[in-house]
Design an enzyme around this catalytic site. Structure first.
Site, PDB file in Angstrom:
ATOM      1  N   LYS A 193       0.874  -1.182   0.000  1.00 29.35           N
ATOM      2  CA  LYS A 193       0.000   0.000   0.000  1.00 29.35           C
ATOM      3  C   LYS A 193       0.905   1.223   0.000  1.00 29.35           C
ATOM      4  O   LYS A 193       1.854   1.295   0.782  1.00 29.35           O
ATOM      5  CB  LYS A 193      -0.861  -0.013   1.280  1.00 29.35           C
ATOM      6  N   THR A 220      -4.280  -5.297   1.244  1.00 30.03           N
ATOM      7  CA  THR A 220      -3.595  -3.995   1.330  1.00 30.03           C
ATOM      8  C   THR A 220      -4.384  -3.063   2.251  1.00 30.03           C
ATOM      9  O   THR A 220      -3.808  -2.179   2.880  1.00 30.03           O
ATOM     10  CB  THR A 220      -3.391  -3.356  -0.063  1.00 30.03           C
ATOM     11  N   VAL A 251      32.163  18.830  -8.267  1.00 29.03           N
ATOM     12  CA  VAL A 251      31.067  18.322  -7.432  1.00 29.03           C
ATOM     13  C   VAL A 251      31.502  17.000  -6.804  1.00 29.03           C
ATOM     14  O   VAL A 251      31.199  16.710  -5.640  1.00 29.03           O
ATOM     15  CB  VAL A 251      29.784  18.141  -8.280  1.00 29.03           C
ATOM     16  N   GLN A 252      32.269  16.197  -7.579  1.00 34.16           N
ATOM     17  CA  GLN A 252      32.708  14.897  -7.079  1.00 34.16           C
ATOM     18  C   GLN A 252      33.496  15.056  -5.766  1.00 34.16           C
ATOM     19  O   GLN A 252      33.259  14.340  -4.784  1.00 34.16           O
ATOM     20  CB  GLN A 252      33.605  14.203  -8.117  1.00 34.16           C
ATOM     21  N   ASN A 289      24.531  18.332 -10.744  1.00 31.28           N
ATOM     22  CA  ASN A 289      25.222  19.610 -10.943  1.00 31.28           C
ATOM     23  C   ASN A 289      24.274  20.514 -11.713  1.00 31.28           C
ATOM     24  O   ASN A 289      24.077  20.344 -12.916  1.00 31.28           O
ATOM     25  CB  ASN A 289      26.521  19.365 -11.728  1.00 31.28           C
ATOM     26  N   HIS A 291      23.234  23.755 -13.495  1.00 32.85           N
ATOM     27  CA  HIS A 291      24.134  24.689 -14.172  1.00 32.85           C
ATOM     28  C   HIS A 291      23.613  26.128 -14.154  1.00 32.85           C
ATOM     29  O   HIS A 291      22.484  26.398 -14.545  1.00 32.85           O
ATOM     30  CB  HIS A 291      24.361  24.239 -15.611  1.00 32.85           C
TER      31      HIS A 291
HETATM   32  O1  LIG Z   1      32.011  19.440 -10.938  1.00 30.26           O
HETATM   33  C1  LIG Z   1      31.852  19.031 -12.110  1.00 30.26           C
HETATM   34  N1  LIG Z   1      32.005  17.705 -12.385  1.00 30.26           N
HETATM   35  C2  LIG Z   1      31.848  17.194 -13.637  1.00 30.26           C
HETATM   36  O2  LIG Z   1      31.985  15.949 -13.853  1.00 30.26           O
HETATM   37  C3  LIG Z   1      31.507  18.089 -14.653  1.00 30.26           C
HETATM   38  N2  LIG Z   1      31.280  17.940 -15.999  1.00 30.26           N
HETATM   39  C4  LIG Z   1      30.981  19.165 -16.494  1.00 30.26           C
HETATM   40  O3  LIG Z   1      30.684  19.404 -17.703  1.00 30.26           O
HETATM   41  N3  LIG Z   1      31.027  20.103 -15.501  1.00 30.26           N
HETATM   42  C5  LIG Z   1      31.358  19.463 -14.359  1.00 30.26           C
HETATM   43  N4  LIG Z   1      31.525  19.901 -13.083  1.00 30.26           N
END
Ligand SMILES: O=c1[nH]c(=O)c2[nH]c(=O)[nH]c2[nH]1
Length: 320
Positions: free
Chosen positions: A29, A82, A251-252, A278, A280
């Site tokens: 549910k 349910t 970002v990674q 990410n 933009h």
């Molecule tokens: O921090 C980022 N990681 C990416 O893998 C990536 N790829 C991208 O085009 N811009 C960014 N920025």
């Protein structure tokens, strides 16, 4: 060719010749909404009560291989309706005598289903918690809601184990965590080939709407405290000190710093999985001089960055 004859009693369905096998099946549910209020005596005031409110939306999934017979021959014997699953949410909420968070409630519910219904091999309960904030931080029974607040979610997976026991795995999640910083972010050093148009930069906006999930080992006595600490540690790692922030080369890298900060902050946390799209914010077209102040907010596409960071690295994929 199918040959349905002799009415629609369960047995007669077994005469259908096209009996294709089931690959998998569950039933449950979704969106069972419940609000639990506890009214507790205020310290020192014999008659005055302070309300604690939790509003939850619950998704229940029951795992029961034996119920293949319901799909294949129309036999519902031993099945949990349910509708019964829904009513159980209210009953278990009523039985929960002391205030608790979504993790404890999800675990209690999932365990209840497995303990109560013998044909189940397991139950998964996901609980989304609405964010009610105490008005002014101290009103005894007044709360304000925020549709834009991040969502707290708990999931409990209960599995029947040998010897009549039930094991429960609990995952905590925060989703819709919108984060933005206007500088101290860049992206350089990536492959440049004929398909590349992105300029390298040490000056850009960094925006995301993050989801983070974590699993604790051992018994957790206060999930609310773990949640607050994890969130606080992640935000500190994302933003850095108030006065100057912290540089993000990707970002990674920032994702890993945030997950690591959560592991540092709460020893009970065993692993953290994060997804940080990410989002933009792009330089405006050259009709206006771009001075890192006016951006095009690009709705789509966005980058996908997702990883799991573990305390105990046995079997982990990373190499450095
Ligand atoms: O921090 C980022 N990681 C990416 O893998 C990536 N790829 C991208 O085009 N811009 C960014 N920025």
């Amino acid at each position: 060719m199918s040959s349905v004859s002799g009415g629609n009693t369960p047995g007669s369905h077994s005469k259908v010749s096209s009996m294709y096998p089931l690959l998998q099946h569950v039933h449950g549910k979704e969106n069972v909404d419940v609000c639990r209020v506890w009214k507790l005596p205020l310290q020192g005031g014999a008659l005055d009560l302070r309300s604690i409110v939790r509003e939850w939306s619950c998704d229940i999934t029951l795992h029961s291989p034996d119920m293949a017979k319901a799909y294949l021959v129309g036999d519902n014997t031993g099945m949990t309706a349910t509708d019964t699953m829904k009513n159980t949410v209210y009953r278990v909420a009523k039985q929960q005598a002391r205030p608790c968070g979504p993790e404890e409630f999800a675990a209690r519910l999932a365990r209840h289903y497995v303990n109560t219904y013998p044909l189940l091999t397991g139950a998964t309960v996901r609980v989304r918690q609405k964010s009610w904030e105490r008005y002014g931080g101290k009103h005894v029974h007044g709360f304000t809601g925020s549709p834009t607040a991040p969502m707290r979610v708990a999931e409990a997976e209960a599995t029947r184990v040998g010897g009549g026991g039930v094991s429960v795995k609990v995952t905590s999640t925060v989703s819709g965590l919108e984060l933005l910083k206007t500088t101290q972010s860049g992206y350089e050093g990536y492959i440049r080939d004929e398909a590349t148009s992105l300029p390298e930069t040490r000056e850009r906006m960094l925006g995301t709407c993050a989801t983070a999930s974590w699993v604790c080992h051992g018994t957790v006595s206060d999930y609310d405290r773990v949640y607050d600490r994890v969130l606080d540690a992640m935000l500190r790692a994302f933003f850095g000190p108030d006065d100057k922030g912290v540089y993000s080369p990707s970002v990674q890298y920032t994702l890993h710093k945030m997950a690591s900060a959560a592991l540092d902050a709460v020893p009970a946390v065993a692993s953290v999985t994060m997804e940080m799209p990410n989002l933009h914010y792009l330089p405006t077209p050259p009709l206006t001089k771009f001075e890192d102040d006016v951006y095009v907010v690009a709705p789509n596409p966005h980058g996908l960055i997702r990883a799991t960071v573990v305390r105990d690295g046995v079997g982990a994929a990373s190499k450095l």
